[in-house]
Scaffold this motif. Structure first.
Motif, PDB file in Angstrom:
ATOM      1  N   VAL A 195      -4.220 -16.191   4.415  1.00 45.44           N
ATOM      2  CA  VAL A 195      -5.268 -15.191   4.164  1.00 45.44           C
ATOM      3  C   VAL A 195      -5.267 -14.769   2.702  1.00 45.44           C
ATOM      4  CG1 VAL A 195      -6.124 -12.891   4.750  1.00 45.44           C
ATOM      5  CG2 VAL A 195      -5.205 -14.388   6.544  1.00 45.44           C
ATOM      6  N   GLU A 196      -4.110 -14.383   2.188  1.00 41.92           N
ATOM      7  CA  GLU A 196      -4.040 -13.978   0.785  1.00 41.92           C
ATOM      8  C   GLU A 196      -2.587 -13.899   0.331  1.00 41.92           C
ATOM      9  OE1 GLU A 196      -5.596 -10.079   0.125  1.00 41.92           O
ATOM     10  OE2 GLU A 196      -4.079  -9.089   1.355  1.00 41.92           O
ATOM     11  N   ILE A 197      -2.404 -14.065  -0.979  1.00 39.24           N
ATOM     12  CA  ILE A 197      -1.136 -13.777  -1.644  1.00 39.24           C
ATOM     13  C   ILE A 197      -1.466 -12.925  -2.866  1.00 39.24           C
ATOM     14  CG2 ILE A 197       0.960 -14.681  -2.694  1.00 39.24           C
ATOM     15  CD1 ILE A 197       0.451 -17.336  -1.320  1.00 39.24           C
ATOM     16  N   THR A 198      -0.749 -11.827  -3.027  1.00 42.44           N
ATOM     17  CA  THR A 198      -0.982 -10.949  -4.170  1.00 42.44           C
ATOM     18  C   THR A 198       0.351 -10.543  -4.781  1.00 42.44           C
ATOM     19  OG1 THR A 198      -0.983  -8.945  -2.783  1.00 42.44           O
ATOM     20  CG2 THR A 198      -3.115 -10.003  -3.205  1.00 42.44           C
ATOM     21  N   ILE A 199       0.289 -10.102  -6.029  1.00 39.63           N
ATOM     22  CA  ILE A 199       1.418  -9.457  -6.681  1.00 39.63           C
ATOM     23  C   ILE A 199       0.889  -8.160  -7.271  1.00 39.63           C
ATOM     24  CG2 ILE A 199       1.074 -10.762  -8.844  1.00 39.63           C
ATOM     25  CD1 ILE A 199       4.142 -10.577  -9.237  1.00 39.63           C
ATOM     26  N   GLY A 200       1.645  -7.096  -7.104  1.00 41.35           N
ATOM     27  CA  GLY A 200       1.141  -5.811  -7.562  1.00 41.35           C
ATOM     28  C   GLY A 200       2.249  -4.808  -7.804  1.00 41.35           C
ATOM     29  N   GLU A 201       1.845  -3.674  -8.358  1.00 43.75           N
ATOM     30  CA  GLU A 201       2.745  -2.542  -8.575  1.00 43.75           C
ATOM     31  C   GLU A 201       2.242  -1.388  -7.716  1.00 43.75           C
ATOM     32  OE1 GLU A 201       2.866  -1.694 -12.742  1.00 43.75           O
ATOM     33  OE2 GLU A 201       3.549  -3.709 -13.282  1.00 43.75           O
ATOM     34  N   LYS A 202       3.135  -0.833  -6.888  1.00 46.15           N
ATOM     35  CA  LYS A 202       2.707   0.209  -5.954  1.00 46.15           C
ATOM     36  C   LYS A 202       3.818   1.213  -5.732  1.00 46.15           C
ATOM     37  CE  LYS A 202       1.998  -2.984  -2.950  1.00 46.15           C
ATOM     38  NZ  LYS A 202       1.596  -3.758  -1.758  1.00 46.15           N
ATOM     39  N   THR A 203       3.442   2.354  -5.203  1.00 49.19           N
ATOM     40  CA  THR A 203       4.405   3.363  -4.793  1.00 49.19           C
ATOM     41  C   THR A 203       3.996   3.872  -3.417  1.00 49.19           C
ATOM     42  OG1 THR A 203       5.504   5.449  -5.393  1.00 49.19           O
ATOM     43  CG2 THR A 203       3.156   5.276  -5.896  1.00 49.19           C
ATOM     44  N   THR A 204       4.983   4.198  -2.595  1.00 48.15           N
ATOM     45  CA  THR A 204       4.708   4.690  -1.250  1.00 48.15           C
ATOM     46  C   THR A 204       5.664   5.821  -0.914  1.00 48.15           C
ATOM     47  OG1 THR A 204       6.219   3.116  -0.214  1.00 48.15           O
ATOM     48  CG2 THR A 204       3.920   2.432  -0.424  1.00 48.15           C
ATOM     49  N   ASP A 205       5.190   6.705  -0.044  1.00 43.22           N
ATOM     50  CA  ASP A 205       6.102   7.632   0.617  1.00 43.22           C
ATOM     51  C   ASP A 205       6.058   7.297   2.105  1.00 43.22           C
ATOM     52  OD1 ASP A 205       3.776   8.687   1.693  1.00 43.22           O
ATOM     53  OD2 ASP A 205       3.791  10.472   0.446  1.00 43.22           O
ATOM     54  N   GLN A 206       6.904   7.924   2.890  1.00 46.23           N
ATOM     55  CA  GLN A 206       6.867   7.637   4.312  1.00 46.23           C
ATOM     56  C   GLN A 206       7.375   8.830   5.117  1.00 46.23           C
ATOM     57  OE1 GLN A 206       9.540   4.144   4.404  1.00 46.23           O
ATOM     58  NE2 GLN A 206      10.864   5.300   5.779  1.00 46.23           N
ATOM     59  N   LYS A 207       6.745   8.990   6.271  1.00 44.71           N
ATOM     60  CA  LYS A 207       7.164   9.990   7.239  1.00 44.71           C
ATOM     61  C   LYS A 207       7.117   9.348   8.615  1.00 44.71           C
ATOM     62  CE  LYS A 207       5.540  14.049   4.675  1.00 44.71           C
ATOM     63  NZ  LYS A 207       4.654  15.253   4.705  1.00 44.71           N
ATOM     64  N   GLY A 208       8.080   9.685   9.434  1.00 43.90           N
ATOM     65  CA  GLY A 208       8.124   9.101  10.760  1.00 43.90           C
ATOM     66  C   GLY A 208       7.947  10.142  11.839  1.00 43.90           C
ATOM     67  N   LYS A 209       7.476   9.684  12.986  1.00 42.15           N
ATOM     68  CA  LYS A 209       7.393  10.560  14.147  1.00 42.15           C
ATOM     69  C   LYS A 209       7.679   9.746  15.403  1.00 42.15           C
ATOM     70  CE  LYS A 209       2.350  10.122  14.737  1.00 42.15           C
ATOM     71  NZ  LYS A 209       1.073  10.869  14.870  1.00 42.15           N
ATOM     72  N   VAL A 210       8.442  10.350  16.305  1.00 47.02           N
ATOM     73  CA  VAL A 210       8.706   9.733  17.596  1.00 47.02           C
ATOM     74  C   VAL A 210       7.481   9.954  18.472  1.00 47.02           C
ATOM     75  CG1 VAL A 210      10.124   9.813  19.671  1.00 47.02           C
ATOM     76  CG2 VAL A 210      11.197  10.018  17.426  1.00 47.02           C
ATOM     77  N   VAL A 211       6.931   8.866  19.004  1.00 51.35           N
ATOM     78  CA  VAL A 211       5.712   8.998  19.792  1.00 51.35           C
ATOM     79  C   VAL A 211       5.963   8.898  21.296  1.00 51.35           C
ATOM     80  CG1 VAL A 211       4.162   8.262  17.951  1.00 51.35           C
ATOM     81  CG2 VAL A 211       5.188   6.546  19.446  1.00 51.35           C
ATOM     82  N   GLU A 212       7.052   8.209  21.690  1.00 55.44           N
ATOM     83  CA  GLU A 212       7.363   8.157  23.116  1.00 55.44           C
ATOM     84  C   GLU A 212       8.718   7.500  23.342  1.00 55.44           C
ATOM     85  OE1 GLU A 212       5.645   4.619  25.527  1.00 55.44           O
ATOM     86  OE2 GLU A 212       3.998   5.235  24.213  1.00 55.44           O
ATOM     87  N   GLN A 213       9.346   7.845  24.473  1.00 53.11           N
ATOM     88  CA  GLN A 213      10.498   7.097  24.930  1.00 53.11           C
ATOM     89  C   GLN A 213      10.020   5.778  25.528  1.00 53.11           C
ATOM     90  OE1 GLN A 213      12.977   9.289  27.617  1.00 53.11           O
ATOM     91  NE2 GLN A 213      13.767  10.652  26.032  1.00 53.11           N
ATOM     92  N   VAL A 214      10.857   4.755  25.401  1.00 55.35           N
ATOM     93  CA  VAL A 214      10.485   3.448  25.931  1.00 55.35           C
ATOM     94  C   VAL A 214      11.540   2.993  26.941  1.00 55.35           C
ATOM     95  CG1 VAL A 214       9.270   2.815  23.818  1.00 55.35           C
ATOM     96  CG2 VAL A 214      11.655   2.178  24.088  1.00 55.35           C
ATOM     97  N   SER A 215      11.166   2.043  27.744  1.00 55.46           N
ATOM     98  CA  SER A 215      12.046   1.527  28.783  1.00 55.46           C
ATOM     99  C   SER A 215      13.220   0.768  28.162  1.00 55.46           C
ATOM    100  CB  SER A 215      11.266   0.594  29.714  1.00 55.46           C
ATOM    101  OG  SER A 215      12.140  -0.196  30.497  1.00 55.46           O
ATOM    102  N   ALA A 216      14.443   1.211  28.475  1.00 51.47           N
ATOM    103  CA  ALA A 216      15.623   0.502  27.987  1.00 51.47           C
ATOM    104  C   ALA A 216      15.674  -0.917  28.534  1.00 51.47           C
ATOM    105  CB  ALA A 216      16.884   1.272  28.379  1.00 51.47           C
TER     106      ALA A 216
END
Length: 265
Positions: free
Chosen positions: A218-239
């Motif tokens: 589909v594509e190949i790119t090279i770039g300069e970027k910055t990100t932040d991240q936050k997580g949230k638990v949305v559900e328990q799942v079947s073990a």
């Protein structure tokens, strides 16, 4: 008595550490991203429930070098497109990192499948090579030449899906119920270029990404970027449903293959 540094911190010390981390500047990375269409059955096979395939069987590799304060980090991610509860995003199968420091927060807090590995991003004029390697095998390599600038995208929010769990202390299974995490990343890009090239997937028993072949690039790119991240638990799942997939996180859960190389003393 002299202060014992492994002793409990005071509330003021804890608050100061949190305040310092909240003032970190944007950390920019230089990275190569390749996206391709792969085998839809293979994508479906690697997604633990309740994740489901999207309408397009995409795989993506992201290979970056990050200038963190005091040292340079190599960071990679190999992921497939996935959806959960109406949200589309990416499910990483392996995330090689060059330093243990980068593993801790991601694995323990978010449940990211991070492993120590080798990450290479090289550019010589227009020629670019990027690779992810573990156990002496460069299991992903992206090669090509820069073929032009691309317009800068607007800041965007992206979602990654992780499963957070701990293997059981006393046998098979988990210590507590595993949970599905939505990790939300706000991404800004300050430079982006197109690469004309190819993606090479090599056989590895530890990182079998070759099972997700490049059917159409589909594509190949090279770039300069910055990100932040936050997580949230949305559900328990079947073990029981997740257990067949934990080998994605660990090279060998039973450690049968972790002995010294043959011929070692």
């Amino acid at each position: 008595m002299a202060r014992v540094r492994y002793g409990a911190r005071t509330d003021a010390e804890i608050a100061a550490a949190r305040s310092a981390s909240s003032r970190l500047p944007d950390i920019w990375s230089t990275g190569v991203v390749a996206v391709w269409e792969t085998d839809p059955d293979a994508v479906a096979a690697v997604l633990p429930p309740p994740l489901k395939p999207t309408g397009r069987p995409l795989a993506r590799v992201n290979i970056s070098k990050v200038d963190l304060p005091g040292y340079r980090l190599g960071a990679g991610s190999f992921a497939v497109a996935a959806a959960h509860d109406g949200v589309e995003g990416w499910y990483p199968l392996v995330m090689p990192m060059t330093h243990e420091r980068a593993l801790i927060g991601g694995r323990e807090v978010f449940g990211e499948p991070k492993k120590l590995g080798e990450v290479t991003v090289e550019r010589d004029g227009l020629v670019v090579r990027a690779a992810l390697a573990r156990h002496g095998i460069a299991f992903v390599e992206v090669r090509g030449a820069v073929s032009g600038d691309l317009p800068l995208p607007e800041p965007v929010r992206k979602t990654d899906f992780y499963f957070k769990f701990l293997p059981s202390v006393d046998g098979p299974g988990f210590d507590t119920a595993p949970v599905l995490v939505h990790c939300l990343r706000n991404e800004k890009v300050r430079r982006l270029e197109r690469i004309t090239g190819d993606v090479v997937l090599r056989e590895s028993m530890y990182d079998p990404v070759a099972d997700l072949p490049v059917r159409r690039l589909v594509e190949i790119t090279i770039g300069e970027k910055t990100t932040d991240q936050k997580g949230k638990v949305v559900e328990q799942v079947s073990a029981q449903a997740l257990l067949p997939y934990i080998h994605q996180r660990y090279d060998d859960p039973q450690q049968l293959l972790d002995g010294p190389p043959q011929g070692s003393v």
